[in-house]
Structure formats: structure tokens, C-alpha cells
Design a protein around this motif. Structure first.
Motif, PDB file in Angstrom:
ATOM      1  N   ALA A  91       0.878  -1.222   0.045  1.00  0.00           N
ATOM      2  CA  ALA A  91      -0.061   0.012  -0.033  1.00  0.00           C
ATOM      3  C   ALA A  91       1.055   1.229   0.040  1.00  0.00           C
ATOM      4  O   ALA A  91       0.699   2.042  -0.697  1.00  0.00           O
ATOM      5  CB  ALA A  91      -0.960  -0.005   1.167  1.00  0.00           C
ATOM      6  N   CYS A  92       1.849   1.235   1.024  1.00  0.00           N
ATOM      7  CA  CYS A  92       2.723   2.715   0.991  1.00  0.00           C
ATOM      8  C   CYS A  92       4.014   2.481   0.309  1.00  0.00           C
ATOM      9  O   CYS A  92       4.742   3.650   0.372  1.00  0.00           O
ATOM     10  CB  CYS A  92       2.833   3.265   2.547  1.00  0.00           C
ATOM     11  SG  CYS A  92       3.472   2.199   3.675  1.00  0.00           S
ATOM     12  N   ASP A  93       4.398   1.198   0.023  1.00  0.00           N
ATOM     13  CA  ASP A  93       5.922   1.050  -0.558  1.00  0.00           C
ATOM     14  C   ASP A  93       6.884   1.535   0.110  1.00  0.00           C
ATOM     15  O   ASP A  93       7.828   1.400  -0.322  1.00  0.00           O
ATOM     16  CB  ASP A  93       5.799   2.162  -1.873  1.00  0.00           C
ATOM     17  CG  ASP A  93       6.539   1.704  -2.996  1.00  0.00           C
ATOM     18  OD1 ASP A  93       6.310   0.276  -3.185  1.00  0.00           O
ATOM     19  OD2 ASP A  93       7.284   2.024  -3.852  1.00  0.00           O
TER      20      ASP A  93
ATOM     21  N   ARG B   7      -1.727  -5.841   9.511  1.00  0.00           N
ATOM     22  CA  ARG B   7      -2.005  -4.394   9.288  1.00  0.00           C
ATOM     23  C   ARG B   7      -0.348  -3.876   8.915  1.00  0.00           C
ATOM     24  O   ARG B   7       0.374  -4.273   9.857  1.00  0.00           O
ATOM     25  CB  ARG B   7      -2.751  -3.404  10.004  1.00  0.00           C
ATOM     26  CG  ARG B   7      -4.121  -3.784   9.688  1.00  0.00           C
ATOM     27  CD  ARG B   7      -4.797  -2.655  10.612  1.00  0.00           C
ATOM     28  NE  ARG B   7      -6.410  -3.074  10.555  1.00  0.00           N
ATOM     29  CZ  ARG B   7      -7.194  -2.776   9.698  1.00  0.00           C
ATOM     30  NH1 ARG B   7      -6.396  -1.684   8.623  1.00  0.00           N
ATOM     31  NH2 ARG B   7      -8.308  -3.032   9.464  1.00  0.00           N
ATOM     32  N   CYS B   8      -0.299  -2.944   8.183  1.00  0.00           N
ATOM     33  CA  CYS B   8       1.181  -2.555   7.945  1.00  0.00           C
ATOM     34  C   CYS B   8       1.422  -1.446   9.329  1.00  0.00           C
ATOM     35  O   CYS B   8       0.564  -0.718   9.633  1.00  0.00           O
ATOM     36  CB  CYS B   8       1.147  -1.357   6.728  1.00  0.00           C
ATOM     37  SG  CYS B   8       2.522  -0.452   6.661  1.00  0.00           S
ATOM     38  N   ARG B   9       2.533  -1.586   9.761  1.00  0.00           N
ATOM     39  CA  ARG B   9       3.042  -0.819  10.895  1.00  0.00           C
ATOM     40  C   ARG B   9       2.811   0.678  10.687  1.00  0.00           C
ATOM     41  O   ARG B   9       2.496   1.429  11.938  1.00  0.00           O
ATOM     42  CB  ARG B   9       4.561  -1.103  11.246  1.00  0.00           C
ATOM     43  CG  ARG B   9       5.202  -0.568  12.574  1.00  0.00           C
ATOM     44  CD  ARG B   9       6.398  -1.213  12.880  1.00  0.00           C
ATOM     45  NE  ARG B   9       7.197  -1.294  11.952  1.00  0.00           N
ATOM     46  CZ  ARG B   9       8.144  -0.411  11.842  1.00  0.00           C
ATOM     47  NH1 ARG B   9       8.267   0.591  12.955  1.00  0.00           N
ATOM     48  NH2 ARG B   9       9.089  -0.042  10.915  1.00  0.00           N
ATOM     49  N   THR B  10       3.076   1.326   9.738  1.00  0.00           N
ATOM     50  CA  THR B  10       2.715   2.750   9.583  1.00  0.00           C
ATOM     51  C   THR B  10       1.589   3.318   8.864  1.00  0.00           C
ATOM     52  O   THR B  10       0.832   4.349   9.166  1.00  0.00           O
ATOM     53  CB  THR B  10       4.222   3.329   8.846  1.00  0.00           C
ATOM     54  OG1 THR B  10       4.476   2.464   7.622  1.00  0.00           O
ATOM     55  CG2 THR B  10       5.392   3.202   9.772  1.00  0.00           C
ATOM     56  N   CYS B  11       1.284   2.366   7.515  1.00  0.00           N
ATOM     57  CA  CYS B  11       0.249   3.094   6.989  1.00  0.00           C
ATOM     58  C   CYS B  11      -1.050   2.408   7.388  1.00  0.00           C
ATOM     59  O   CYS B  11      -2.192   2.834   6.966  1.00  0.00           O
ATOM     60  CB  CYS B  11       0.301   3.198   5.489  1.00  0.00           C
ATOM     61  SG  CYS B  11      -0.010   1.518   4.757  1.00  0.00           S
ATOM     62  N   HIS B  12      -1.023   1.271   8.201  1.00  0.00           N
ATOM     63  CA  HIS B  12      -2.222   0.515   8.600  1.00  0.00           C
ATOM     64  C   HIS B  12      -2.894  -0.029   7.592  1.00  0.00           C
ATOM     65  O   HIS B  12      -4.150  -0.476   7.994  1.00  0.00           O
ATOM     66  CB  HIS B  12      -3.029   1.415   9.546  1.00  0.00           C
ATOM     67  CG  HIS B  12      -2.276   1.848  10.882  1.00  0.00           C
ATOM     68  ND1 HIS B  12      -1.679   1.194  11.820  1.00  0.00           N
ATOM     69  CD2 HIS B  12      -1.819   3.244  11.173  1.00  0.00           C
ATOM     70  CE1 HIS B  12      -0.761   1.669  12.846  1.00  0.00           C
ATOM     71  NE2 HIS B  12      -1.036   3.109  12.230  1.00  0.00           N
TER      72      HIS B  12
HETATM   73 ZN   LIG Z   1       2.196   0.426   4.425  1.00  0.00          ZN
END
Ligand SMILES: [Zn+2]
Length: 256
Positions: free
Chosen positions: A43-45, A65-70
Motif C-alpha cells: 500500500a505505502c511502498d 496491518r502495515c506498521r505505519t500506514c495501517h
Molecule cells: Zn504501508
């Protein structure tokens, strides 16, 4: 190696390989390199840290879930890792600690990639099937099924799918899914030999029909719905590669 130790060892190797297969499954259909760059959030690369890349563990620890962009991490990631671990352990149990095991682990890995990509994109990338045909043929010199059976297997696999392809064009007037299935079955043929290739075609068609009927009955699709035939063939080829000889022996025993 005892069975228990072997299962643990090959399941662990399978987890690591499964993590790499996820990269192939995500990038090959998008025409991107599988070696560069390193793993990123879809998602956020953002490049992933090593601790975000541990098979199964990271997905569970990050709660998917992604740690930063969730953004949600596709469930496909832990599933492919777990399935590869299981497939490698099963291959070890079926084949044992022999040179053929290395070939069959590679075969299983390619089938998992084809299974997942066909399911999502309805394509079977040439980058897997064509090198697969060459590798399978080379390995057949010296290992099962042997060069003659491998060549016949490749011709039978590709031939049956080509006939289906032309029959489809003739009767429906449109091109079906393309020639991906033809190349895939050539690959299966050279790895397994002709008998297990025929079994793969029978099992794959059976699985495909079963799912097709379920799709119709549950109202999730109609007669025109596309089904990923390569996905069913991949599963069938794996079943044939681990217990196909027993299935054929059982089938024959019904007629003696
Ligand atoms: Zn992400």
C-alpha cells in the motif's frame, strides 16, 4: 533423518521459501523484478524491516496491518507461507531424503505460484512455465520419470490442452483463456511423466467441474463465469506428484 525431524526441517524451509513465493505472486503479474527492490508494503511502498518479514510471525504480530500506514496486509501472505510449509513437509514424507526431493520441492513451489496467480489474474506467466519445461526435462535425465517418459508426458499434457483450445475456438468462435494452460501442462508432463499427467488432467477437470457446479448452485456466478483452470490443475498436479501412483494403483484394483 527421522520423519519428525525431517518434517520440522522442511516445513521451516517451506516457510522461508513461501515468503519468497509471495514476492513472485505479487510482482510477476505486474511485470516487476522479483529480486529488486527488497520487500515493501503493497500500500505505502515503504521498505520492510527484517522483523516485518518473518513468515507467519510478522503477520500475527502486526495483526495483519502495515506498521505505519495501517493498510490491511493481504491474507494471501500467511496462507502462501503456511501452504508452502505444508507442501514441503508432505513432499518430504512422500519422497524421502533423495535427490528427487529437490526437484519435487522446486515443482511444488512453481505450482503454488501458478495456483495463486491464476486464481487472482487468470494468467499463468511464461516466466514460470517455460523455464519449468526446460528444468523438468534436464532433471529427467537421471531422475524419475526419465527422459522418454518426460518427453511423452510433456507432449500428452500440452496436446490435450491444445485440442481443448482448438475445440473451444471451433465451437464457440472465441479464443479461450490463452495458451498458458498448454505450457503449464507441458511443464507438469516433463516433471511427472505421462501417467501422472493424465491423472492431473482428470483430477483437475474433476475439481474444476465440482467448483463450477458449486458456483452455479450458490448463485455466485453463471455459465459464462470464468474459472481459473490453472488453479485446479496446480492442485491436481501436486496431488498427483505425492500420491498419484497410489491413486492409479487403487483405480486399477477396481477392475481386476
Ligand atoms: Zn504501508
Amino acid at each position: 533423518m527421522t520423519d519428525a525431524v525431517g518434517i520440522v526441517v522442511f516445513a521451516a524451509i517451506g516457510l522461508a521459501v513461501g515468503s519468497f513465493l509471495n514476492v513472485c505472486i505479487h510482482r510477476l503479474p505486474r511485470g516487476r523484478s522479483i529480486v529488486w527492490p527488497s520487500s515493501r508494503c503493497a500500500a505505502c511502498d515503504r521498505p520492510l524491516a527484517w522483523y516485518e518479514n518473518i513468515p507467519l510471525v510478522s503477520y500475527a504480530a502486526l495483526r495483519g496491518r502495515c506498521r505505519t500506514c495501517h493498510a490491511r496486509i493481504a491474507l494471501r501472505y500467511p496462507i502462501v507461507e503456511a501452504v508452502t510449509a505444508a507442501a514441503f513437509a508432505v513432499d518430504y514424507l512422500a519422497i524421502g531424503w533423495t535427490p528427487l526431493l529437490a526437484v519435487r520441492l522446486l515443482f511444488a513451489a512453481m505450482l503454488i505460484v501458478l495456483f495463486a496467480i491464476d486464481l487472482e489474474h487468470f494468467i499463468l506467466p511464461d516466466l514460470i512455465t517455460i523455464p519449468g519445461i526446460f528444468v523438468g526435462l534436464v532433471c529427467a535425465f537421471g531422475l524419475r520419470p526419465g527422459p522418454t517418459d518426460a518427453a511423452i508426458g510433456g507432449l500428452v499434457g500440452a496436446g490435450v490442452l491444445l485440442l481443448l483450445f482448438f475445440a473451444w475456438v471451433l465451437f464457440r468462435g472465441v479464443e479461450p483463456l490463452g495458451l498458458g494452460d498448454v505450457k503449464m501442462m507441458a511443464m507438469v508432463g516433463v516433471f511427472l511423466g505421462w501417467k501422472l499427467t493424465v491423472l492431473t488432467l482428470v483430477l483437475g477437470s474433476f475439481l474444476g467441474s465440482l467448483v463450477g457446479v458449486l458456483v452455479l448452485l450458490t448463485g455466485r456466478g453463471n455459465m459464462r463465469s470464468q474459472l481459473p483452470f490453472g488453479t485446479f490443475l496446480s492442485l491436481a498436479a501436486f496431488i498427483a506428484s505425492v500420491c498419484g501412483d497410489s491413486i492409479i494403483a487403487w483405480y486399477r484394483s477396481l477392475y481386476v
